[in-house]
Design a protein around this motif. Sequence first.
Motif, short mmCIF file in Angstrom:
data_model
loop_
_atom_site.label_atom_id
_atom_site.label_comp_id
_atom_site.label_asym_id
_atom_site.label_seq_id
_atom_site.Cartn_x
_atom_site.Cartn_y
_atom_site.Cartn_z
N HIS A 1 0.52 -0.67 -0.18
CA HIS A 1 -0.02 -0.08 -0.13
C HIS A 1 1.23 1.89 0.20
O HIS A 1 0.20 1.79 -0.43
CB HIS A 1 -0.79 0.17 1.26
CG HIS A 1 -2.15 -0.66 1.15
ND1 HIS A 1 -2.93 -0.61 0.60
CD2 HIS A 1 -2.41 -2.05 1.35
CE1 HIS A 1 -4.29 -1.59 0.11
NE2 HIS A 1 -3.47 -2.62 1.01
N GLU B 1 1.81 1.56 -3.00
CA GLU B 1 0.55 2.46 -4.76
C GLU B 1 0.95 3.37 -4.10
O GLU B 1 0.15 4.37 -5.13
CB GLU B 1 -0.67 1.86 -3.88
CG GLU B 1 -1.87 1.90 -4.54
CD GLU B 1 -2.93 0.86 -3.66
OE1 GLU B 1 -4.36 1.44 -4.41
OE2 GLU B 1 -2.80 1.55 -2.81
N GLY B 2 1.26 4.26 -3.13
CA GLY B 2 0.80 5.70 -2.26
C GLY B 2 1.68 5.99 -3.11
O GLY B 2 1.63 7.62 -4.03
N CYS C 1 -3.79 6.13 0.90
CA CYS C 1 -2.86 4.54 0.58
C CYS C 1 -2.09 4.48 1.80
O CYS C 1 -1.92 3.89 2.31
CB CYS C 1 -2.09 4.45 -0.59
SG CYS C 1 -2.66 4.25 -1.86
#
Length: 223
Positions: free
Chosen positions: A97, A100-101, A132
């Motif tokens: 995650h 992802e950010g 995220c």
Amino acid sequence: ISLAEEYALPLWLAFGHMNRGWSRIAQRDIDNGIEELRRGLSMYDASGARLWRPHYFGLLAQGLASAERIDDARRELSAALAIVEETGEFWCASELHRIEGELVIMQSGSDDRHSTPPQKLPSAAASRAEDCFRQALAIADKQKARSWKLRATTSLGRLYHRQGKREEARRAVEEALEWFKEGHDTEDLKTAQALVNAWHATGRTRACPPSRPRSRHPNITAT
């Protein structure tokens, strides 16, 4: 890799190629690293193994991002997150995650690696990236995974700083650094400390007014 080839150990051969591929990416031999990491993943899938796949898909996503292939990176990361949901292999979910950010930021066209000072993100992209990073932090908190939490906090701190939340950025990363009593020569800790030092220096520069030029005549004050 040589031993795995000699003794016909396909699983360890796959691990060897995946890890060497990531090593090449980390040493900026990005295209060859991506190719080898993909080859290792194909060999790993062919072996029937399923554990560790999200982790290596995440590494591949980072490599593709380094090559500025953001759409490809997001596809690989989506595959990693889908595997996590399917198998319950959550140990690396925080890091996925966080990546992802970072990809959200890069896809917004406002990646701060190419601008000084960093450009402020559009509000929609900033909000998605923050979501995220906060999800990464929540997972790391639940797992008590401080190394993952440090990475997520560092990414969130960078985001805060570029959005003008400088005090929040500095405080968040400083608090994260306080968790660690050793390992200060590791890359993640050095990166976080360097950010805090740079932000402190920037703050001191902002706080100090420019000096007034001195007159060549000692008894005359420049105006």
